[in-house]
Design an enzyme around this catalytic site. Structure first.
Site, short mmCIF file in Angstrom:
data_model
loop_
_atom_site.label_atom_id
_atom_site.label_comp_id
_atom_site.label_asym_id
_atom_site.label_seq_id
_atom_site.Cartn_x
_atom_site.Cartn_y
_atom_site.Cartn_z
N GLY A 225 0.81 -1.23 0.00
CA GLY A 225 0.00 0.00 0.00
C GLY A 225 0.83 1.26 0.00
N ASP B 126 -1.79 0.95 13.54
CA ASP B 126 -1.14 -0.32 13.17
C ASP B 126 -0.86 -1.23 14.36
OD1 ASP B 126 -1.18 0.00 10.46
OD2 ASP B 126 0.87 0.72 10.28
#
Length: 407
Positions: free
Chosen positions: A69, A290
């Site tokens: 990504g 995250d």
């Protein structure tokens, strides 16, 4: 590759060198492509960074970044300002479901020429590199910070620099600050006041070696292991007490989960606080989404509840991480509920053993669940997915006397 993880003791002691930060590496690789006199040390050996490096150095018209990504976002901006070069950026099936429209529209505001090869708003995209002279752009502030960092990284090479206005409440500020700090390290002038960011143009920079700090997201799994251990002393290198990485918030978060952090030089030692009294926790993770997977699995292993908020960006990661967590934790016997931006786990003292954890092509699913092997045997499906950010993870776990069997 499915791996059965188990261990006969939970007294952990090891010294481990963690690979360089993927976030820092990918930013610096792009800056190195713009300013070739930069040299880099301790770069990440992750799949994402290797894909990024290959794309920047190659001459292919079609560039496949697979699941990366960061590479998709950064390279979109890089090729948009790479005058005279035409490329098609594509990726895995999941990557073609991850939105890119906000970044494309921002670049188009500046004069970039980008078109969609399939579905509007999603990769693959065709980019015709242009000389960019416009310098003002608006972008929603609550989108992935990688869109914002992509624009900031190419800004010094724009003829008139960049003035970026962020609309609304800003998410993942540490990652934006990391990008600006790396620019400042190269004597590129920037400012960040309120919702306005400016990057001034710079044609060239002085030769300089930049050393990448080790990855704090990767360190999170060792914080979890220490929290779930009986006793532990794990030393990790190379880390800084004053880090650019937002996930260094782990130090304060895991203080509430019985982990003490001590620095000496570039080494960080994690120890278990003896006799620590655990209680339910509540964390706002807007700046550090995250590490949500690591935290909720730690809480399950400790038998405590948690409420995590600020997780709206997790729905567009390698998988819909909130839904993936709900499914896999439920298999383990957890009482968990999720919304579009939050997660709530109810305290419980039982964990179902020998459960197969699906990883959804998501490296963090594999690594976040691994520490539970300190409590029950656990099976990680498609365990090779860790190579996306931390290829040495399973070997490093073996150094802590984990018994890892390929099924």
């Amino acid at each position: 590759m499915n791996l059965l993880l188990q261990t006969t003791h939970s007294n952990l002691k090891a010294q481990i060198a963690v690979t360089g930060s993927k976030s820092e590496t990918n930013r610096l690789l792009l800056l190195q492509a713009l300013f070739p006199y930069i040299t880099l040390a301790n770069t990440s050996n992750s799949d994402d960074s290797e894909v990024m490096q290959k794309a920047l150095k190659g001459s292919d018209e079609v560039i496949d970044i697979h699941h990366a990504g960061t590479a998709m976002r950064f390279l979109t901006a890089f090729f948009a300002v790479n005058e005279g070069r035409e490329v098609v950026l594509t990726g895995s099936a999941r990557m073609q479901e991850r939105p890119i429209k906000v970044l494309v529209e921002s670049l188009e505001q500046l004069g970039a020429i980008i078109s969609y090869e399939k579905e509007v708003g999603y990769p693959p995209i065709r980019i015709k590199g242009q000389k960019i002279t416009a310098s003002k752009v608006n972008i929603p502030a609550n989108v992935s910070s990688q869109y914002i960092s992509a624009l900031l990284l190419v800004a010094p090479k724009l003829e008139n620099g960049l003035e970026l206005t962020l609309e609304g409440e800003i998410t993942s500020v540490p990652y934006i600050k990391m990008t600006l700090a790396l620019l400042n390290d190269l004597n590129i002038k920037t400012s960040f006041e309120g919702n306005a960011i400016k990057v001034f143009p710079k044609a060239a920079v002085e030769p300089k070696e930049m050393t990448v700090e080790s990855d704090w997201s990767s360190a999170s799994y060792f914080f979890s292991l220490v929290a779930l251990s009986e006793t532990a002393s794990i030393t990790l290198s190379s880390y800084k007490e004053t880090s650019l990485q937002g996930d260094s918030a782990l130090i304060e978060i895991y203080k509430q989960l019985g982990v003490e952090t001590h620095f000496e030089g570039n080494k960080m030692t994690l120890t278990k606080v003896p006799g620590f009294r655990f209680a339910d926790v509540d964390f706002e993770l807007n700046n550090t989404p995250d590490i949500a997977q690591t935290i909720v699995v730690t809480c399950l292993g400790l038998g405590i509840g948690c409420h995590l908020t600020g997780l709206h960006t997790l729905k567009i990661k390698e998988t819909d991480r909130l839904e993936a967590l709900r499914i896999e934790l439920t298999k383990l016997g957890a009482d968990i509920s999720v919304t579009n931006e939050s997660l709530t786990l109810v305290a419980s003292n039982s964990i179902n053993p020998n459960i197969k954890i699906a990883t959804y092509n998501d490296h963090r699913m594999a690594m976040a669940f691994a520490p539970l092997a300190l409590k029950v045997p656990i099976i990680i499906e498609n365990a090779e997915v860790v190579s996306k950010s931390y290829p040495d993870f399973w070997e490093d776990l073996k150094s802590l006397d984990f018994n890892i069997t390929e099924l």
